[in-house]
Write a protein that holds these residues in place. Structure first.
Motif, short mmCIF file in Angstrom:
data_model
loop_
_atom_site.label_atom_id
_atom_site.label_comp_id
_atom_site.label_asym_id
_atom_site.label_seq_id
_atom_site.Cartn_x
_atom_site.Cartn_y
_atom_site.Cartn_z
N MET A 185 -8.16 -0.59 9.90
CA MET A 185 -7.75 0.32 8.85
C MET A 185 -8.95 0.58 7.94
O MET A 185 -9.69 -0.33 7.58
CB MET A 185 -6.58 -0.30 8.07
N SER A 186 -9.11 1.81 7.56
CA SER A 186 -10.25 2.20 6.73
C SER A 186 -10.02 1.78 5.28
O SER A 186 -8.89 1.56 4.85
CB SER A 186 -10.45 3.72 6.80
N PRO A 187 -11.10 1.64 4.49
CA PRO A 187 -10.96 1.27 3.08
C PRO A 187 -10.09 2.26 2.30
O PRO A 187 -9.36 1.87 1.40
CB PRO A 187 -12.40 1.27 2.56
N ALA A 188 -10.15 3.55 2.65
CA ALA A 188 -9.32 4.54 1.98
C ALA A 188 -7.85 4.28 2.27
O ALA A 188 -6.99 4.44 1.41
CB ALA A 188 -9.73 5.95 2.39
N GLY A 189 -7.55 3.88 3.51
CA GLY A 189 -6.17 3.58 3.88
C GLY A 189 -5.63 2.36 3.16
O GLY A 189 -4.47 2.31 2.75
#
Length: 102
Positions: free
Chosen positions: A1-5
């Motif tokens: 999962m990306s940091p934005a997610g």
């Protein structure tokens, strides 16, 4: 999962989302400089408080010969910690005159 997610998922939790919004707004306003100034002021103000506390302990220890043993018993100290407290109180007794000048 990306940091934005991850950040988006954290924003769903109301308390964490509010905390993240506050942190973002403080960052936009340059609150980091204010926070560092307050932290430095509080850190530097600890030294006079410690000096007054040391002077007070010196005056109390000078009038009460059982202060060290009472403090050791009340705080549950033993070994090196107890020895450190006794040495500190003896030092405070000796330096109370110099401390009171300040």
């Amino acid at each position: 999962m990306s940091p934005a997610g991850i950040k988006e998922r954290l924003h769903r939790v109301r308390v964490i989302g509010t905390a993240l919004d506050v942190q973002e707004r403080v960052g936009e306003l340059g609150g980091g400089f204010l926070a560092s100034a307050v932290t430095l002021s509080l850190f530097l103000s600890l030294f006079p408080v410690l000096l007054v506390g040391l002077a007070l302990l010196g005056f109390l220890a000078n009038n009460d010969d059982t202060l060290a043993t009472d403090l050791i018993a009340d705080l549950g100290l033993s070994g090196d910690a107890a020895d450190f407290l006794v040495e500190g109180l003896e030092s405070a007794k000796g330096s109370r005159a110099a401390t009171s000048l300040l």
